[in-house]
Every structure is written in structure tokens, then in C-alpha cells.
Write a protein that holds these residues in place. Structure first.
Motif, mmCIF file in Angstrom:
data_model
loop_
_atom_site.group_PDB
_atom_site.id
_atom_site.type_symbol
_atom_site.label_atom_id
_atom_site.label_comp_id
_atom_site.label_asym_id
_atom_site.label_seq_id
_atom_site.Cartn_x
_atom_site.Cartn_y
_atom_site.Cartn_z
ATOM 1 N N ALA A 1 -9.584 -30.862 -10.352
ATOM 2 C CA ALA A 1 -8.230 -30.816 -10.902
ATOM 3 C C ALA A 1 -8.252 -31.015 -12.413
ATOM 4 C CB ALA A 1 -7.362 -31.880 -10.230
ATOM 5 N N GLN A 2 -9.071 -31.936 -12.881
ATOM 6 C CA GLN A 2 -9.184 -32.154 -14.321
ATOM 7 C C GLN A 2 -9.736 -30.914 -15.022
ATOM 8 O OE1 GLN A 2 -8.064 -34.320 -16.242
ATOM 9 N NE2 GLN A 2 -7.915 -36.316 -15.292
ATOM 10 N N ALA B 1 -11.880 -16.298 -2.068
ATOM 11 C CA ALA B 1 -11.887 -16.857 -3.422
ATOM 12 C C ALA B 1 -10.554 -16.692 -4.127
ATOM 13 C CB ALA B 1 -13.007 -16.219 -4.243
ATOM 14 N N GLU B 2 -9.954 -15.529 -4.053
ATOM 15 C CA GLU B 2 -8.694 -15.285 -4.770
ATOM 16 C C GLU B 2 -7.581 -16.179 -4.228
ATOM 17 O OE1 GLU B 2 -5.673 -14.175 -7.156
ATOM 18 O OE2 GLU B 2 -7.826 -13.873 -7.447
ATOM 19 N N ARG B 3 -7.437 -16.220 -2.917
ATOM 20 C CA ARG B 3 -6.414 -17.064 -2.306
ATOM 21 C C ARG B 3 -6.643 -18.532 -2.647
ATOM 22 N NH1 ARG B 3 -7.239 -17.594 3.817
ATOM 23 N NH2 ARG B 3 -8.671 -19.201 3.061
ATOM 24 N N THR B 4 -7.892 -18.970 -2.559
ATOM 25 C CA THR B 4 -8.220 -20.367 -2.817
ATOM 26 C C THR B 4 -7.939 -20.744 -4.260
ATOM 27 O OG1 THR B 4 -9.932 -20.278 -1.103
ATOM 28 C CG2 THR B 4 -10.054 -22.087 -2.675
ATOM 29 N N ALA B 5 -8.367 -19.924 -5.193
ATOM 30 C CA ALA B 5 -8.159 -20.219 -6.618
ATOM 31 C C ALA B 5 -6.680 -20.214 -6.980
ATOM 32 C CB ALA B 5 -8.922 -19.211 -7.473
ATOM 33 N N SER B 6 -5.915 -19.311 -6.399
ATOM 34 C CA SER B 6 -4.480 -19.259 -6.683
ATOM 35 C C SER B 6 -3.789 -20.530 -6.221
ATOM 36 C CB SER B 6 -3.849 -18.044 -5.997
ATOM 37 O OG SER B 6 -4.351 -16.842 -6.547
ATOM 38 N N ARG B 7 -4.126 -20.984 -5.037
ATOM 39 C CA ARG B 7 -3.521 -22.209 -4.522
ATOM 40 C C ARG B 7 -3.982 -23.429 -5.323
ATOM 41 N NH1 ARG B 7 -3.920 -20.952 2.032
ATOM 42 N NH2 ARG B 7 -2.630 -19.082 1.942
ATOM 43 N N TRP B 8 -5.256 -23.426 -5.699
ATOM 44 C CA TRP B 8 -5.768 -24.576 -6.438
ATOM 45 C C TRP B 8 -5.108 -24.712 -7.810
ATOM 46 C CZ3 TRP B 8 -7.666 -28.969 -5.376
ATOM 47 C CH2 TRP B 8 -8.196 -29.772 -6.399
ATOM 48 N N SER B 9 -4.810 -23.626 -8.468
ATOM 49 C CA SER B 9 -4.197 -23.701 -9.795
ATOM 50 C C SER B 9 -2.841 -24.405 -9.735
ATOM 51 C CB SER B 9 -4.036 -22.299 -10.390
ATOM 52 O OG SER B 9 -3.116 -21.527 -9.637
ATOM 53 N N VAL C 1 -12.704 -22.656 -7.863
ATOM 54 C CA VAL C 1 -12.811 -22.779 -6.406
ATOM 55 C C VAL C 1 -13.639 -24.028 -6.111
ATOM 56 C CG1 VAL C 1 -13.643 -21.739 -4.261
ATOM 57 C CG2 VAL C 1 -12.665 -20.290 -6.060
ATOM 58 N N PRO C 2 -13.007 -25.160 -5.785
ATOM 59 C CA PRO C 2 -13.764 -26.361 -5.438
ATOM 60 C C PRO C 2 -14.393 -26.208 -4.048
ATOM 61 C CG PRO C 2 -11.502 -26.881 -6.121
ATOM 62 C CD PRO C 2 -11.558 -25.412 -5.863
ATOM 63 N N GLN D 1 -7.829 -27.822 7.516
ATOM 64 C CA GLN D 1 -6.475 -27.299 7.359
ATOM 65 C C GLN D 1 -5.918 -27.633 5.979
ATOM 66 O OE1 GLN D 1 -6.583 -25.133 9.910
ATOM 67 N NE2 GLN D 1 -4.450 -25.562 10.379
ATOM 68 N N MET D 2 -6.159 -28.867 5.530
ATOM 69 C CA MET D 2 -5.690 -29.270 4.215
ATOM 70 C C MET D 2 -6.391 -28.468 3.124
ATOM 71 S SD MET D 2 -5.446 -33.080 2.494
ATOM 72 C CE MET D 2 -7.183 -33.242 2.016
ATOM 73 N N ALA D 3 -7.677 -28.199 3.311
ATOM 74 C CA ALA D 3 -8.428 -27.423 2.322
ATOM 75 C C ALA D 3 -7.828 -26.030 2.155
ATOM 76 C CB ALA D 3 -9.895 -27.322 2.744
ATOM 77 N N GLU D 4 -7.513 -25.389 3.248
ATOM 78 C CA GLU D 4 -6.938 -24.046 3.167
ATOM 79 C C GLU D 4 -5.589 -24.072 2.461
ATOM 80 O OE1 GLU D 4 -5.460 -20.358 6.051
ATOM 81 O OE2 GLU D 4 -6.596 -22.033 6.901
#
Length: 222
Positions: free
Chosen positions: A59-60, A145-153, A71-72, A85-88
Motif C-alpha cells: 500500500a505504501q 493481473a489487470e483486475r488485481t492491480a485495478s482493485r489494489w490501486s 500486484v501484491p 476471498q478477501m485477496a480477490e
């Protein structure tokens, strides 16, 4: 990393992932994969402190480099179903190796006896990465990767302080449970405010129990 020291703690590893259009063999995206490995016996639950060590660092990094795509990735022996489930939903990726590695020099009768008597799944560390682990990075991670990175941002901005608090391994069980509930409630709000960007928060269950006592190992579908 990215030209500066990580004052909030180092990562175990990191890489640049370039996704490809397999029909045209052209790049479709580029992501920084932040990797943390916890080769520990304990299962990883949604409230486990070790998980939040990675999430806080990632996050930092996202806040320090808002134009980059992160992508963590958290590698462990076993992760409980609700952790996956939380990761997704939040935008990170969990790999369960389903085995715990020990130094190759430990192989032999003594190791076999420990596994047999205690029901452990200890294995000597292989000379090269296990094929199943390699597949996560070369195939599965490419597809999400795309879905994960979008949510992580989105997640990183909203939950960085919650990650910071939950990474403290000295929290009492009660404080950890309350903080985890708070995180899940904020995550639900993110879902409401960014509908279509982050989904599946219904699977998180903000009040379904977050302590390790809430799910027995025999109930976990692995």
C-alpha cells in the motif's frame, strides 16, 4: 526499490510482470509484483499479522508511486478460504504451497519420522522452484493481473492505515478482531463507492468471524 529505500520494511522479492496478447504476442500491460513469503506452520487467516506486513508495504508503494500498477503476492503454506476471498476482493494474490520447506540438509529418516509422528508436510527445499509455484507466476497471475492491480490501486488508498495497525503482532485477540471487522466494513464501503471496479465483497462477510478459532482446519476445502 524504484530508486529509493523502503523505510517501512523490505520485500522478500519483486519483479516486473509484462502480460501478453497470446494471439498477437504483443504486450498488454506491465505490473510490479511485490512478493512476501511466509514459510510458517500456521494457517493464514484474514486477521493474521504476517499477511498485513505485505499489504502495508504494498500500500505504501502504491501511494508513493500512484502511476505504477502493483500486484501484491503472498506465498504461504496454507491460506484459509476466506483469506483467498478477501485477496480477490481487495486486489492481492495468495499462493498456498500446501507444504513447508526445510533446508535440504535436513532430509532423511529424522525428517520422515517428524512428518509421520506429527502429521506435518515438511519437505527439503528443492534445487529449483516447484512447477506449481512457477505456474502461478507464469500463467495464472498473467490472467488476473489487470483486475488485481485495478482493485489494489483503490484498496491501498482506503486501507493503508488499517494495514499498518493489523501488521502489529502484539495486538490482543480482541483488538485484532475489532480491527479486522473495521477493515471489512471499510472494504464494503469501497465496493459501494466503486461499483464495477471492486466486486465480491459479499463473499467477505463483515461479521462472520475473523479469529483463527472461527474455522477448523478440517473444514477448509483444500
Amino acid at each position: 526499490m524504484l530508486g529509493r529505500d523502503l523505510s517501512f520494511g523490505s520485500l522478500d522479492n519483486a519483479a516486473v510482470l509484462t502480460t501478453l496478447n497470446l494471439e498477437e504476442f504483443t504486450p498488454t500491460g506491465q505490473y510490479i509484483v511485490a512478493v512476501e513469503v511466509k514459510n510458517i506452520r500456521s494457517w493464514i487467516y484474514r486477521s493474521t499479522a504476517e499477511l498485513y506486513q505485505l499489504l502495508y508495504k504494498a500500500a505504501q508503494l502504491q501511494l508513493d508511486h500512484p502511476t505504477h500498477r502493483f500486484v501484491p503476492v503472498f506465498v504461504c503454506r496454507r491460506a484459509q478460504y476466506m483469506t483467498n476471498q478477501m485477496a480477490e476482493a481487495l486486489g492481492f494474490y495468495v499462493i498456498s504451497t500446501k507444504r513447508q520447506y526445510v533446508p535440504a540438509s535436513v532430509a532423511g529418516r529424522e525428517l520422515d519420522e517428524v512428518n509421520t509422528e506429527l502429521g506435518y508436510d515438511l519437505e527439503p527445499a528443492p534445487a529449483s522452484p516447484p512447477p506449481a509455484l512457477v505456474k502461478h507466476f507464469t500463467a495464472t497471475l498473467q490472467s488476473v493481473a489487470e483486475r488485481t492491480a485495478s482493485r489494489w490501486s483503490v484498496t491501498a488508498q482506503a486501507l493503508v492505515e488499517n494495514f499498518k495497525a493489523l501488521r502489529n503482532d502484539r495486538l490482543s485477540n480482541r483488538d485484532r478482531e475489532e480491527l479486522t471487522h473495521e477493515l471489512l466494513d471499510i472494504a464494503a464501503d469501497i465496493h459501494d463507492n466503486h461499483r464495477g471496479t471492486i466486486t465480491n465483497y459479499g463473499d467477505l462477510g463483515t461479521h462472520q468471524g475473523v479469529t483463527t478459532a472461527s474455522v477448523l482446519e478440517d473444514d477448509v476445502p483444500f
